[in-house]
Design an enzyme around this catalytic site. Structure first.
Site, PDB file in Angstrom:
ATOM      1  N   ARG A   1     -46.452  13.039  50.072  1.00  0.00           N
ATOM      2  CA  ARG A   1     -46.449  13.197  51.528  1.00  0.00           C
ATOM      3  C   ARG A   1     -45.692  12.072  52.226  1.00  0.00           C
ATOM      4  O   ARG A   1     -45.286  12.222  53.364  1.00  0.00           O
ATOM      5  CB  ARG A   1     -47.893  13.235  52.014  1.00  0.00           C
ATOM      6  CG  ARG A   1     -48.415  14.646  52.084  1.00  0.00           C
ATOM      7  CD  ARG A   1     -49.346  14.821  53.228  1.00  0.00           C
ATOM      8  NE  ARG A   1     -50.269  13.688  53.287  1.00  0.00           N
ATOM      9  CZ  ARG A   1     -51.588  13.810  53.354  1.00  0.00           C
ATOM     10  NH1 ARG A   1     -52.113  14.997  53.374  1.00  0.00           N
ATOM     11  NH2 ARG A   1     -52.367  12.771  53.415  1.00  0.00           N
TER      12      ARG A   1
ATOM     13  N   LYS B   1     -57.137  14.596  35.031  1.00  0.00           N
ATOM     14  CA  LYS B   1     -58.574  14.616  35.290  1.00  0.00           C
ATOM     15  C   LYS B   1     -58.868  14.015  36.656  1.00  0.00           C
ATOM     16  O   LYS B   1     -58.019  13.289  37.168  1.00  0.00           O
ATOM     17  CB  LYS B   1     -59.328  13.889  34.192  1.00  0.00           C
ATOM     18  CG  LYS B   1     -59.071  12.385  34.179  1.00  0.00           C
ATOM     19  CD  LYS B   1     -60.040  11.668  33.312  1.00  0.00           C
ATOM     20  CE  LYS B   1     -61.338  11.406  34.047  1.00  0.00           C
ATOM     21  NZ  LYS B   1     -62.015  10.170  33.626  1.00  0.00           N
TER      22      LYS B   1
ATOM     23  N   HIS C   1     -56.128  11.591  28.429  1.00  0.00           N
ATOM     24  CA  HIS C   1     -55.190  10.601  27.869  1.00  0.00           C
ATOM     25  C   HIS C   1     -55.680  10.005  26.551  1.00  0.00           C
ATOM     26  O   HIS C   1     -54.899   9.452  25.801  1.00  0.00           O
ATOM     27  CB  HIS C   1     -54.833   9.519  28.897  1.00  0.00           C
ATOM     28  CG  HIS C   1     -55.866   8.442  29.061  1.00  0.00           C
ATOM     29  ND1 HIS C   1     -57.002   8.623  29.802  1.00  0.00           N
ATOM     30  CD2 HIS C   1     -55.938   7.176  28.588  1.00  0.00           C
ATOM     31  CE1 HIS C   1     -57.722   7.502  29.766  1.00  0.00           C
ATOM     32  NE2 HIS C   1     -57.094   6.617  29.033  1.00  0.00           N
TER      33      HIS C   1
ATOM     34  N   LYS D   1     -53.629   8.715  22.532  1.00  0.00           N
ATOM     35  CA  LYS D   1     -53.692   7.410  21.870  1.00  0.00           C
ATOM     36  C   LYS D   1     -53.370   7.572  20.390  1.00  0.00           C
ATOM     37  O   LYS D   1     -53.867   8.478  19.729  1.00  0.00           O
ATOM     38  CB  LYS D   1     -55.086   6.784  22.038  1.00  0.00           C
ATOM     39  CG  LYS D   1     -55.358   6.340  23.474  1.00  0.00           C
ATOM     40  CD  LYS D   1     -56.730   5.704  23.570  1.00  0.00           C
ATOM     41  CE  LYS D   1     -57.134   5.499  25.020  1.00  0.00           C
ATOM     42  NZ  LYS D   1     -56.712   4.230  25.592  1.00  0.00           N
TER      43      LYS D   1
ATOM     44  N   GLU E   1     -66.225  -0.956  27.830  1.00  0.00           N
ATOM     45  CA  GLU E   1     -65.232  -1.548  28.722  1.00  0.00           C
ATOM     46  C   GLU E   1     -65.793  -2.811  29.333  1.00  0.00           C
ATOM     47  O   GLU E   1     -66.989  -2.878  29.639  1.00  0.00           O
ATOM     48  CB  GLU E   1     -64.883  -0.565  29.836  1.00  0.00           C
ATOM     49  CG  GLU E   1     -64.193   0.689  29.336  1.00  0.00           C
ATOM     50  CD  GLU E   1     -63.711   1.545  30.499  1.00  0.00           C
ATOM     51  OE1 GLU E   1     -62.535   1.424  30.861  1.00  0.00           O
ATOM     52  OE2 GLU E   1     -64.524   2.278  31.064  1.00  0.00           O
TER      53      GLU E   1
ATOM     54  N   ASP F   1     -67.321  10.784  33.927  1.00  0.00           N
ATOM     55  CA  ASP F   1     -66.062  10.044  33.867  1.00  0.00           C
ATOM     56  C   ASP F   1     -65.571   9.875  32.429  1.00  0.00           C
ATOM     57  O   ASP F   1     -64.365   9.876  32.188  1.00  0.00           O
ATOM     58  CB  ASP F   1     -66.274   8.666  34.524  1.00  0.00           C
ATOM     59  CG  ASP F   1     -64.987   7.851  34.613  1.00  0.00           C
ATOM     60  OD1 ASP F   1     -63.989   8.401  35.122  1.00  0.00           O
ATOM     61  OD2 ASP F   1     -64.970   6.685  34.170  1.00  0.00           O
TER      62      ASP F   1
ATOM     63  N   HIS G   1     -63.482  12.155  27.350  1.00  0.00           N
ATOM     64  CA  HIS G   1     -62.940  11.300  26.286  1.00  0.00           C
ATOM     65  C   HIS G   1     -63.849  11.225  25.046  1.00  0.00           C
ATOM     66  O   HIS G   1     -63.391  11.422  23.916  1.00  0.00           O
ATOM     67  CB  HIS G   1     -62.693   9.888  26.799  1.00  0.00           C
ATOM     68  CG  HIS G   1     -61.835   9.823  28.040  1.00  0.00           C
ATOM     69  ND1 HIS G   1     -60.774  10.668  28.248  1.00  0.00           N
ATOM     70  CD2 HIS G   1     -61.876   9.012  29.126  1.00  0.00           C
ATOM     71  CE1 HIS G   1     -60.203  10.368  29.420  1.00  0.00           C
ATOM     72  NE2 HIS G   1     -60.854   9.379  29.970  1.00  0.00           N
TER      73      HIS G   1
HETATM   74  C1  BG6 Z   1     -60.418   6.907  32.619  1.00  0.00           C
HETATM   75  C2  BG6 Z   1     -61.682   6.644  33.382  1.00  0.00           C
HETATM   76  O1  BG6 Z   1     -60.289   8.277  32.356  1.00  0.00           O
HETATM   77  O2  BG6 Z   1     -60.426   6.204  31.404  1.00  0.00           O
HETATM   78  C3  BG6 Z   1     -61.859   5.152  33.613  1.00  0.00           C
HETATM   79  O3  BG6 Z   1     -61.664   7.320  34.617  1.00  0.00           O
HETATM   80  C4  BG6 Z   1     -61.742   4.395  32.318  1.00  0.00           C
HETATM   81  O4  BG6 Z   1     -63.105   4.880  34.234  1.00  0.00           O
HETATM   82  C5  BG6 Z   1     -60.503   4.790  31.550  1.00  0.00           C
HETATM   83  O5  BG6 Z   1     -61.715   3.008  32.630  1.00  0.00           O
HETATM   84  C6  BG6 Z   1     -60.491   4.166  30.170  1.00  0.00           C
HETATM   85  O6  BG6 Z   1     -59.261   4.381  29.566  1.00  0.00           O
HETATM   86  P1  BG6 Z   1     -58.664   3.357  28.500  1.00  0.00           P
HETATM   87  O7  BG6 Z   1     -57.389   3.995  28.064  1.00  0.00           O
HETATM   88  O8  BG6 Z   1     -58.479   2.047  29.213  1.00  0.00           O
HETATM   89  O9  BG6 Z   1     -59.683   3.255  27.412  1.00  0.00           O
END
Ligand code: BG6
Length: 478
Positions: free
Chosen positions: A46, A143, A173, A177, A211, A230, A235
């Site tokens: 936009r 996502k 994603h 990896k 994390e 999330d 994942h």
């Molecule tokens: C994302 C989440 O999909 O993946 C985040 O929304 C998270 O909260 C992230 O931090 C983690 O990805 P990676 O590649 O850093 O392990």
């Protein structure tokens, strides 16, 4: 190998993901010689900027997110020549015919929707009604793909109204990896593991995605989601599928995805007692979840641990423990496959603290594989046993450069190649929500509050108890 000529349109091209991941990823592929000389990358958003303004923005992003030695100035300016910008109003009529005019009939048209899911339907519709999307076009969505089963079904419906399933690429994603894909190679390209890969030999599996960062900066989104939506629904579920699935008969997108769906559908209902939800708290203001999301009454979890059962012939009796959380002591993701003890012990000396055989697959950082084995303790003290790790680091064995490829680089190129293996199929996403929804409803119905844990710790004590109840222990984080 260069891919076929493509025109890639990125919606939301001035946003965070585009600047951090998508465009730097494309630059890396350009640097590797994988981008055809006439490839077009068309940013759209936009923001009322022009192509020159967009190139400036992306030059700055490359400067920020790519180390200096990897971005020689002349290469960056050659890359920027591929970029242009069209100002488009996703909900209105501005910009669509200009976009149609830029796209070439002979190139693979790919539309990357790096925008809020609430815009997926509107953009898909305009691409179709303005004759911009063709039958060969591809559409990529990010996502979160829904908030629950109903919203995911609605998104699928919106996309399927204008695109076939074979044209839709739903990104997770984690599947891009390197080490996650390696799970398939490890399991299905070796004969060593498969005979042991079942409940006769495996005591349990631990999947950890820890994390060290908190949710500061994205509290608004996160507080509506929590660790279950999330991370687990997508994942961790993907990791579980790759570990638990049956060997597909071929390495094709649908054979692989068929097997993954079967795992999700085989998951047994989970009792509330087998779920631990936590929230980081502390006296220090900057480390409390409540402050990070600006909601002192929040019941959203920043940590979750669950014990799951895959109800099928292979896995009956082998629990899968999953845990993920923010503000933990380290950033460390791994899968530990812990084997049963030998059926009979012939050695007289009991080994204190024996943990048993385990295959540990480190997903990030320091990607690699460790096999924990029992050997004789060296020396004259008789037949005493000890445990050692056979350790392999992928970076040492294969070189750093291969390991450092970002998930997005690979996934974008897979879209251009038309390979859907590493993308989630519509039924897969829906199956994962159909599994997650009743669990979320159960803790909401029970008005459950997450238990507190200290920032920088391994998570709540209650999660340790979840393991102890089964006579097991989590591996240390990091
Ligand atoms: C994302 C989440 O999909 O993946 C985040 O929304 C998270 O909260 C992230 O931090 C983690 O990805 P990676 O590649 O850093 O392990």
């Amino acid at each position: 190998i260069p891919v076929e000529p493509f025109d890639l349109v990125i919606f939301g091209a001035t946003g965070d993901l585009a600047r951090r991941k998508i465009l730097p990823g494309l630059f890396h592929r350009f640097r590797a010689g994988q981008m055809p000389p006439d490839a077009k990358i068309i940013g759209s958003a936009r923001s009322d900027i022009d192509s020159a303004g967009f190139r400036e923005l992306i030059a700055a992003a490359i400067g920020e997110f790519i180390p200096e030695e990897l971005r020689p100035a002349e290469l960056v300016s050659e890359f920027l020549n591929h970029l242009s910008y069209v100002h488009i109003d996703a909900m209105g009529e501005t910009g669509w015919s200009e976009l149609r005019g830029i796209l070439r009939p002979e190139a693979v048209r790919t539309f990357y929707l790096s925008v809020s899911p609430s815009l997926f339907g509107a953009i898909a519709e305009r691409l179709s009604h303005n004759d911009i999307a063709t039958l060969e076009s591809r559409i990529v969505v990010e996502k979160p793909f829904g908030h629950d089963l109903t919203s995911a079904q609605a998104l699928n419906k919106d996309l399927l109204r204008h695109f076939d399933e074979q044209q839709i690429y739903r990104i997770d994603h984690y599947l891009g990896k390197e080490t996650v894909q390696n799970l398939m190679a490890l399991r299905f390209a070796n004969s060593l593991f498969e005979p042991l890969w079942n409940s006769t030999h495996i005591d349990h599996v631990q999947i950890t995605v820890a994390e060290s960062i908190g949710v500061a900066g994205r509290g608004g989104y996160y507080d509506q989601s929590g660790a279950m939506r999330d991370m687990v629904q997508n994942h961790l579920m993907q990791l579980l599928c790759l570990i638990a699935m049956e060997p597909p008969s071929k390495f094709t997108s649908n054979s692989v995805r068929d097997e993954k769906v079967k795992v999700i559908e085989a998951l047994e209902p989970v009792a509330l007692d087998d779920i631990v939800r936590g929230q980081y708290r502390s006296g220090r203001d900057n480390q409390s979840y409540f402050d990070d999301v600006e909601n002192a009454n929040s019941r959203t979890e920043s940590y979750i641990a669950l014990k799951l059962a895959v109800g099928n012939w292979r896995w009956a009796g082998t629990p899968f423990y999953l845990r993920t959380g923010k503000q933990l002591r380290d950033r460390a993701s791994e899968i530990a496959v812990v084997f049963k003890d030998p059926p009979h012990n012939i050695f007289p000396n009991k080994m204190e603290g024996r943990k048993g055989n385990a295959l540990i697959i480190r997903l990030q950082p320091d990607e690699g594989i460790t096999l924990r084995t029992t050997i004789k303790e060296p020396g004259p003290g008789g037949m005493r046993l000890t445990e050692v790790d056979m350790d392999m680091s992928f970076a040492d064995a294969l070189g750093d450069s291969l390991m450092s490829q970002d998930a997005y680089e690979r996934l974008i190129m897979d879209v251009i190649r038309g390979d859907q293996t590493l993308f989630m199929r519509g039924d897969e996403v829906e199956a994962a929500w159909a599994w997650a929804d009743p669990l979320i409803a159960a803790w909401e119905d029970a008005n459950q509050r997450p238990v507190p844990y200290d920032p920088g710790s391994s998570g709540p004590e209650e999660a340790l108890m979840l393991m102890h109840r089964g006579g097991r222990r989590w591996r240390p984080i990091g």
